[in-house]
Design a protein around this motif. Structure first.
Motif, PDB file in Angstrom:
ATOM      1  N   PRO A   9       0.797  -1.225   0.000  1.00 37.81           N
ATOM      2  CA  PRO A   9       0.000   0.000   0.000  1.00 37.81           C
ATOM      3  C   PRO A   9       0.834   1.282   0.000  1.00 37.81           C
ATOM      4  N   ASP A  10       2.105   1.187   0.357  1.00 43.63           N
ATOM      5  CA  ASP A  10       2.964   2.372   0.361  1.00 43.63           C
ATOM      6  C   ASP A  10       3.741   2.551  -0.933  1.00 43.63           C
ATOM      7  N   THR A  11       4.304   1.465  -1.459  1.00 44.74           N
ATOM      8  CA  THR A  11       5.132   1.567  -2.665  1.00 44.74           C
ATOM      9  C   THR A  11       4.351   1.272  -3.945  1.00 44.74           C
ATOM     10  N   LEU A  12       3.203   0.626  -3.813  1.00 48.89           N
ATOM     11  CA  LEU A  12       2.364   0.161  -4.924  1.00 48.89           C
ATOM     12  C   LEU A  12       3.016  -0.953  -5.739  1.00 48.89           C
ATOM     13  N   ARG A  13       4.131  -1.493  -5.251  1.00 45.41           N
ATOM     14  CA  ARG A  13       4.810  -2.593  -5.940  1.00 45.41           C
ATOM     15  C   ARG A  13       4.058  -3.903  -5.669  1.00 45.41           C
ATOM     16  N   GLU A  14       4.210  -4.825  -6.614  1.00 47.02           N
ATOM     17  CA  GLU A  14       3.605  -6.129  -6.468  1.00 47.02           C
ATOM     18  C   GLU A  14       4.258  -6.882  -5.309  1.00 47.02           C
ATOM     19  N   ILE A  15       3.438  -7.583  -4.549  1.00 48.24           N
ATOM     20  CA  ILE A  15       3.952  -8.491  -3.525  1.00 48.24           C
ATOM     21  C   ILE A  15       3.891  -9.886  -4.149  1.00 48.24           C
ATOM     22  N   VAL A  16       5.049 -10.529  -4.213  1.00 42.77           N
ATOM     23  CA  VAL A  16       5.143 -11.838  -4.863  1.00 42.77           C
ATOM     24  C   VAL A  16       5.883 -12.806  -3.951  1.00 42.77           C
ATOM     25  N   ASP A  17       5.761 -14.088  -4.261  1.00 44.69           N
ATOM     26  CA  ASP A  17       6.548 -15.127  -3.601  1.00 44.69           C
ATOM     27  C   ASP A  17       7.795 -15.312  -4.469  1.00 44.69           C
ATOM     28  N   PRO A  18       8.966 -14.846  -3.985  1.00 42.76           N
ATOM     29  CA  PRO A  18      10.177 -14.910  -4.812  1.00 42.76           C
ATOM     30  C   PRO A  18      10.533 -16.326  -5.263  1.00 42.76           C
ATOM     31  N   GLU A  19      10.299 -17.294  -4.398  1.00 45.26           N
ATOM     32  CA  GLU A  19      10.628 -18.681  -4.761  1.00 45.26           C
ATOM     33  C   GLU A  19       9.760 -19.159  -5.918  1.00 45.26           C
ATOM     34  N   GLN A  20       8.481 -18.838  -5.866  1.00 44.37           N
ATOM     35  CA  GLN A  20       7.565 -19.217  -6.941  1.00 44.37           C
ATOM     36  C   GLN A  20       7.967 -18.523  -8.252  1.00 44.37           C
ATOM     37  N   CYS A  21       8.344 -17.253  -8.164  1.00 46.68           N
ATOM     38  CA  CYS A  21       8.772 -16.512  -9.361  1.00 46.68           C
ATOM     39  C   CYS A  21      10.060 -17.099  -9.936  1.00 46.68           C
ATOM     40  N   SER A  22      11.008 -17.439  -9.069  1.00 52.63           N
ATOM     41  CA  SER A  22      12.265 -18.049  -9.532  1.00 52.63           C
ATOM     42  C   SER A  22      12.013 -19.396 -10.194  1.00 52.63           C
ATOM     43  N   ASP A  23      11.129 -20.192  -9.587  1.00 50.88           N
ATOM     44  CA  ASP A  23      10.799 -21.496 -10.172  1.00 50.88           C
ATOM     45  C   ASP A  23      10.201 -21.325 -11.569  1.00 50.88           C
ATOM     46  N   LEU A  38       7.845 -11.696 -22.419  1.00 49.01           N
ATOM     47  CA  LEU A  38       7.162 -10.724 -21.565  1.00 49.01           C
ATOM     48  C   LEU A  38       7.065 -11.232 -20.127  1.00 49.01           C
ATOM     49  N   GLU A  39       6.778 -12.502 -19.983  1.00 48.57           N
ATOM     50  CA  GLU A  39       6.706 -13.078 -18.639  1.00 48.57           C
ATOM     51  C   GLU A  39       8.079 -13.044 -17.968  1.00 48.57           C
ATOM     52  N   ARG A  40       9.128 -13.368 -18.722  1.00 44.32           N
ATOM     53  CA  ARG A  40      10.492 -13.308 -18.171  1.00 44.32           C
ATOM     54  C   ARG A  40      10.846 -11.904 -17.706  1.00 44.32           C
ATOM     55  N   VAL A  41      10.490 -10.900 -18.515  1.00 43.94           N
ATOM     56  CA  VAL A  41      10.769  -9.513 -18.128  1.00 43.94           C
ATOM     57  C   VAL A  41      10.122  -9.218 -16.785  1.00 43.94           C
ATOM     58  N   TRP A  42       8.854  -9.545 -16.677  1.00 43.78           N
ATOM     59  CA  TRP A  42       8.114  -9.247 -15.448  1.00 43.78           C
ATOM     60  C   TRP A  42       8.726  -9.988 -14.253  1.00 43.78           C
ATOM     61  N   LEU A  43       9.016 -11.258 -14.432  1.00 43.67           N
ATOM     62  CA  LEU A  43       9.592 -12.046 -13.338  1.00 43.67           C
ATOM     63  C   LEU A  43      10.955 -11.491 -12.917  1.00 43.67           C
ATOM     64  N   LEU A  44      11.794 -11.180 -13.883  1.00 39.87           N
ATOM     65  CA  LEU A  44      13.114 -10.610 -13.566  1.00 39.87           C
ATOM     66  C   LEU A  44      12.948  -9.275 -12.845  1.00 39.87           C
ATOM     67  N   LYS A  45      11.984  -8.484 -13.294  1.00 42.90           N
ATOM     68  CA  LYS A  45      11.750  -7.176 -12.680  1.00 42.90           C
ATOM     69  C   LYS A  45      11.326  -7.328 -11.219  1.00 42.90           C
ATOM     70  N   VAL A  46      10.346  -8.182 -10.953  1.00 44.91           N
ATOM     71  CA  VAL A  46       9.868  -8.313  -9.559  1.00 44.91           C
ATOM     72  C   VAL A  46      10.900  -8.995  -8.666  1.00 44.91           C
ATOM     73  N   LEU A  47      11.828  -9.723  -9.268  1.00 51.14           N
ATOM     74  CA  LEU A  47      12.914 -10.334  -8.493  1.00 51.14           C
ATOM     75  C   LEU A  47      14.091  -9.378  -8.298  1.00 51.14           C
ATOM     76  N   GLY A  48      13.993  -8.174  -8.891  1.00 49.17           N
ATOM     77  CA  GLY A  48      15.042  -7.167  -8.713  1.00 49.17           C
ATOM     78  C   GLY A  48      16.254  -7.372  -9.603  1.00 49.17           C
ATOM     79  N   ARG A  49      16.131  -8.222 -10.596  1.00 48.67           N
ATOM     80  CA  ARG A  49      17.244  -8.480 -11.523  1.00 48.67           C
ATOM     81  C   ARG A  49      17.080  -7.551 -12.732  1.00 48.67           C
ATOM     82  N   LEU A  50      17.316  -6.257 -12.483  1.00 50.12           N
ATOM     83  CA  LEU A  50      16.932  -5.216 -13.431  1.00 50.12           C
ATOM     84  C   LEU A  50      17.789  -5.166 -14.688  1.00 50.12           C
ATOM     85  N   ASP A  51      19.068  -5.484 -14.601  1.00 50.58           N
ATOM     86  CA  ASP A  51      19.896  -5.490 -15.810  1.00 50.58           C
ATOM     87  C   ASP A  51      19.414  -6.563 -16.782  1.00 50.58           C
TER      88      ASP A  51
END
Length: 175
Positions: A9-23, A38-51
């Motif tokens: 509610p403060d950052t408006l960022r998605e809350i995800v399960d990192p393990e599920q995203c990595s899998d 597109l899915e890879r981009v989103w997953l990498l983004k929410v995992l903080g792997r921005l490069d």
């Protein structure tokens, strides 16, 4: 994407399960279809792997430009803009997403335009421009209502409107 558990509610960022995203990222591997990219981009983004996310986002835009529909290209460009946002390149993100929002509205694609305005609002929010964020979120809400968006999209937009109003109030009281 079914990996979103909610929104902060403060950052408006998605809350995800990192393990599920990595899998899921491991499952997709190096697939080159546009949906996979597109899915890879989103997953990498929410995992903080921005490069990595930026490199794959640029590849997705190229693939969409060569073989996708106009809507595919706009979606890929908005997602590219969100990676720029996460990297702190707010002006570039706003420019990219604005052209997508305007084209989607011009083509009468309300849900795609709403997607773009929602994300541009998040860029403004991150850049501490809460009035502009609120305006974009309200536009996204209107377009989502007009386009018959699912309830969870309407709820996430209402959450964003409320967050921008709270932040705007806090800033004006402090100032």
């Amino acid at each position: 994407m079914g990996y979103i558990l909610g929104y902060d509610p403060d950052t408006l960022r998605e809350i995800v399960d990192p393990e599920q995203c990595s899998d899921r990222l491991d499952e997709i591997g190096e697939q080159r279809s546009l949906p996979s990219l597109l899915e890879r981009v989103w997953l990498l983004k929410v995992l903080g792997r921005l490069d990595e996310a930026l490199a794959v986002a640029e590849q997705a835009v190229r693939v969409a430009r060569m073989g996708g529909t106009r809507k595919d290209l706009l979606r890929a460009r908005v997602l590219h803009g969100t990676v720029l946002q996460n990297r702190g390149a707010y002006a570039a993100a706003i420019q990219e997403i604005t052209t997508c929002a305007e084209e989607a509205e011009g083509q009468d694609w309300p849900l795609l335009a709403a997607f773009a305005y929602q994300h541009r609002g998040k860029v403004h929010y991150d850049a501490d421009d809460y009035a502009a964020a609120r305006t974009d979120f309200k536009r996204a809400l209107f377009l989502r209502q007009e386009g018959g968006a699912p309830e969870e999209q309407l709820e996430s937009t209402l959450l964003a409107v409320d967050a921008a109003e709270r932040r705007r109030s806090r800033v004006s009281v402090a100032g």
